[in-house]
Design a protein around this motif. Structure first.
Motif, PDB file in Angstrom:
ATOM      1  N   GLU A   1      -9.792  54.816  83.357  1.00  0.00           N
ATOM      2  CA  GLU A   1     -10.592  56.049  84.021  1.00  0.00           C
ATOM      3  C   GLU A   1      -9.823  57.058  84.454  1.00  0.00           C
ATOM      4  O   GLU A   1      -9.881  58.324  84.448  1.00  0.00           O
ATOM      5  N   LYS A   2      -8.667  56.716  85.186  1.00  0.00           N
ATOM      6  CA  LYS A   2      -7.748  57.769  85.856  1.00  0.00           C
ATOM      7  C   LYS A   2      -7.119  58.567  84.741  1.00  0.00           C
ATOM      8  O   LYS A   2      -7.049  59.761  84.829  1.00  0.00           O
ATOM      9  N   ALA A   3      -6.593  57.813  83.772  1.00  0.00           N
ATOM     10  CA  ALA A   3      -5.880  58.503  82.669  1.00  0.00           C
ATOM     11  C   ALA A   3      -7.058  59.685  81.999  1.00  0.00           C
ATOM     12  O   ALA A   3      -6.613  60.559  81.606  1.00  0.00           O
ATOM     13  N   ALA A   4      -8.328  59.192  81.754  1.00  0.00           N
ATOM     14  CA  ALA A   4      -9.111  60.326  81.313  1.00  0.00           C
ATOM     15  C   ALA A   4      -9.363  61.305  82.094  1.00  0.00           C
ATOM     16  O   ALA A   4      -9.346  62.545  81.495  1.00  0.00           O
ATOM     17  N   LYS A   5      -9.499  61.360  83.547  1.00  0.00           N
ATOM     18  CA  LYS A   5      -9.610  62.280  84.256  1.00  0.00           C
ATOM     19  C   LYS A   5      -8.437  63.292  84.216  1.00  0.00           C
ATOM     20  O   LYS A   5      -8.339  64.532  84.359  1.00  0.00           O
ATOM     21  N   GLN A   6      -7.277  62.289  84.175  1.00  0.00           N
ATOM     22  CA  GLN A   6      -5.999  63.390  84.289  1.00  0.00           C
ATOM     23  C   GLN A   6      -5.908  64.218  82.937  1.00  0.00           C
ATOM     24  O   GLN A   6      -5.932  65.375  82.970  1.00  0.00           O
ATOM     25  N   LEU A   7      -6.362  63.602  81.482  1.00  0.00           N
ATOM     26  CA  LEU A   7      -6.558  64.202  80.366  1.00  0.00           C
ATOM     27  C   LEU A   7      -7.498  65.415  80.444  1.00  0.00           C
ATOM     28  O   LEU A   7      -6.997  66.327  79.860  1.00  0.00           O
ATOM     29  N   ILE A   8      -8.434  64.897  80.910  1.00  0.00           N
ATOM     30  CA  ILE A   8      -9.697  66.180  81.150  1.00  0.00           C
ATOM     31  C   ILE A   8      -9.094  67.352  81.804  1.00  0.00           C
ATOM     32  O   ILE A   8      -9.361  68.725  81.389  1.00  0.00           O
ATOM     33  N   ALA A   9      -8.360  66.971  82.921  1.00  0.00           N
ATOM     34  CA  ALA A   9      -7.787  68.092  83.918  1.00  0.00           C
ATOM     35  C   ALA A   9      -6.971  69.043  83.111  1.00  0.00           C
ATOM     36  O   ALA A   9      -6.812  70.154  82.824  1.00  0.00           O
ATOM     37  N   LEU A  10      -6.118  68.361  82.176  1.00  0.00           N
ATOM     38  CA  LEU A  10      -4.842  68.861  81.320  1.00  0.00           C
ATOM     39  C   LEU A  10      -5.639  69.834  80.548  1.00  0.00           C
ATOM     40  O   LEU A  10      -5.231  70.962  79.998  1.00  0.00           O
ATOM     41  N   ILE A  11      -6.853  69.328  79.630  1.00  0.00           N
ATOM     42  CA  ILE A  11      -7.422  70.101  78.605  1.00  0.00           C
ATOM     43  C   ILE A  11      -8.007  71.153  79.270  1.00  0.00           C
ATOM     44  O   ILE A  11      -8.099  72.435  78.408  1.00  0.00           O
ATOM     45  N   ASN A  12      -8.656  71.380  80.479  1.00  0.00           N
ATOM     46  CA  ASN A  12      -9.106  72.450  81.146  1.00  0.00           C
ATOM     47  C   ASN A  12      -7.943  73.324  81.997  1.00  0.00           C
ATOM     48  O   ASN A  12      -8.597  74.176  82.678  1.00  0.00           O
ATOM     49  N   SER A  13      -6.950  72.943  81.629  1.00  0.00           N
ATOM     50  CA  SER A  13      -5.872  73.796  82.389  1.00  0.00           C
ATOM     51  C   SER A  13      -5.966  73.791  83.909  1.00  0.00           C
ATOM     52  O   SER A  13      -5.619  74.807  84.733  1.00  0.00           O
ATOM     53  N   GLU A  14      -6.440  72.682  84.481  1.00  0.00           N
ATOM     54  CA  GLU A  14      -6.528  72.318  85.879  1.00  0.00           C
ATOM     55  C   GLU A  14      -5.336  71.574  86.380  1.00  0.00           C
ATOM     56  O   GLU A  14      -4.432  70.917  85.758  1.00  0.00           O
ATOM     57  N   PRO A  15      -5.011  71.731  87.892  1.00  0.00           N
ATOM     58  CA  PRO A  15      -3.985  71.233  88.265  1.00  0.00           C
ATOM     59  C   PRO A  15      -4.059  69.630  88.206  1.00  0.00           C
ATOM     60  O   PRO A  15      -5.089  69.116  88.382  1.00  0.00           O
ATOM     61  N   VAL A  16      -2.795  68.884  87.937  1.00  0.00           N
ATOM     62  CA  VAL A  16      -3.054  67.644  87.652  1.00  0.00           C
ATOM     63  C   VAL A  16      -1.841  66.927  88.130  1.00  0.00           C
ATOM     64  O   VAL A  16      -0.811  67.393  88.354  1.00  0.00           O
ATOM     65  N   GLU A  17      -2.246  65.626  88.921  1.00  0.00           N
ATOM     66  CA  GLU A  17      -1.005  64.856  89.557  1.00  0.00           C
ATOM     67  C   GLU A  17      -0.518  64.142  88.150  1.00  0.00           C
ATOM     68  O   GLU A  17      -0.877  63.470  87.526  1.00  0.00           O
ATOM     69  N   GLU A  18       1.002  64.220  88.166  1.00  0.00           N
ATOM     70  CA  GLU A  18       1.837  63.943  86.930  1.00  0.00           C
ATOM     71  C   GLU A  18       1.862  62.336  87.171  1.00  0.00           C
ATOM     72  O   GLU A  18       1.853  61.966  85.841  1.00  0.00           O
TER      73      GLU A  18
END
Length: 328
Positions: A297-314
């Motif tokens: 679930e956390k990985a999916a949220k990370q990926l969605i943020a990256l897709i939407n060019s949103e800030p993401v915790e590396e």
């Protein structure tokens, strides 16, 4: 079949307004949205996914490269990924490498050609060539299970989990502890869990005989064979063994029972993974729960943020829990 142009005319709005409603993007007034949605409901309009992809330049497909479908950890991670991604309208395309590192490279290139919106790699060990490809590509990418600098990843604290479960054995009175690991090229399972074990033993002034440490692979037979080697090659046998996966622990328990050894009276056993089978063994296995579905679930949220060019915790580290059962 009704078109977007016709929907716009019936709702008395522009085509771009209809498009924003369909794609849930951009501002649309409440009144206009209601009119568009009413027309869509009345006409039963369903947008063509191909046309939608052309407009948004997105396929709504996420590629997932996993090492095997035969163990619980990847399947639980995929379950977590699927639950979260589906909430955002994404579908998953699975690529199973069967632990073949070359297949990871092939599938990465194949998923790029398929123009997926993002890629998740459930990693065991990592080739430098793949890391370089990932860094060079513009496709949003998340790794699960291993660490890599400059790449978004979700991982477990394997080192501290290994220290904690080793400390638990020591606190239960065991000062001679064996270890069944895997190849250290797998940094998480092979290297960090072994280092955690050795460091905790050293911190308590305890020696580890060379014959007590065996290296297997990710299957039950390997755990069986590793325990056989520990018992056959040790003049002074350990009273407990830490296996770095539940499958290895299950194999070790099988050999002990074949040799008429009692668990935990003659040998205590612990594993990692909290597999479904672990609680039904006789005796039930003491293990570490890594909450793999939550990692997905956390990985999916990370990926969605990256897709939407949103800030993401590396880097995201998932907590773990020691599950104490009767094998110790």
């Amino acid at each position: 079949m009704v078109t977007i142009k016709e929907i716009a005319k019936m709702a008395d709005v522009s085509r771009s307004t209809v498009s924003r409603v369909l794609n849930n993007s951009g501002y649309v007034s409440v009144e206009s949205r209601k009119r568009v949605e009413k027309v869509i409901e009345k006409t039963g309009y369903v947008p063509s996914e191909q046309a939608k992809s052309l407009r948004t330049k997105r396929t709504k497909i996420i590629g997932v490269i996993l090492p095997t479908i035969q163990t619980e950890t990847p399947s639980r991670i995929v379950t977590g990924l699927g639950k979260e991604l589906s909430l955002h309208g994404y579908q998953i395309l699975l690529a199973n490498t069967n632990l073949d590192k070359e297949k990871e490279m092939e599938y990465f290139d194949l998923l790029k050609v398929r123009q997926v919106d993002g890629i998740v790699l459930i990693a065991t060990n990592i080739k430098s060539e793949l890391i370089n490809k990932i860094k060079e590509t513009r496709i949003p990418f998340v790794m699960v299970g291993q660490e890599a600098e400059e790449i978004s990843h979700v991982t477990n604290n394997d080192y501290h989990a290994a220290r904690d479960i080793t400390r638990f054995l020591i606190e239960k009175g065991h000062d001679k502890i064996g270890f069944i690991g895997v190849d250290e090229t797998d940094r998480a399972v092979g290297y960090w869990r072994k280092k955690g074990f050795l460091d905790e033993m050293a911190a308590n002034g305890l020696k580890v005989e060379e014959s007590w440490v065996q290296q297997g692979i990710f299957d039950i037979d390997s755990g069986y064979e590793s325990m056989r080697k520990i018992l056959m090659n040790s003049l002074q046998q350990p009273t407990a063994t830490f296996a770095v996966t539940d499958r290895l622990a299950i194999g070790a328990m099988s050999y002990l029972k074949q040799q008429q050894k009692r668990i935990p009276e003659d040998m205590a056993i612990v594993g990692v993974g909290a597999s479904e089978m672990s609680k039904y063994l006789e005796p039930p296995l003491t293990t570490i729960d890594y909450q793999n579905e939550k990692a997905g679930e956390k990985a999916a949220k990370q990926l969605i943020a990256l897709i939407n060019s949103e800030p993401v915790e590396e880097k995201i580290v998932i907590d773990y829990k020691l599950i104490i059962r009767d094998s110790v």
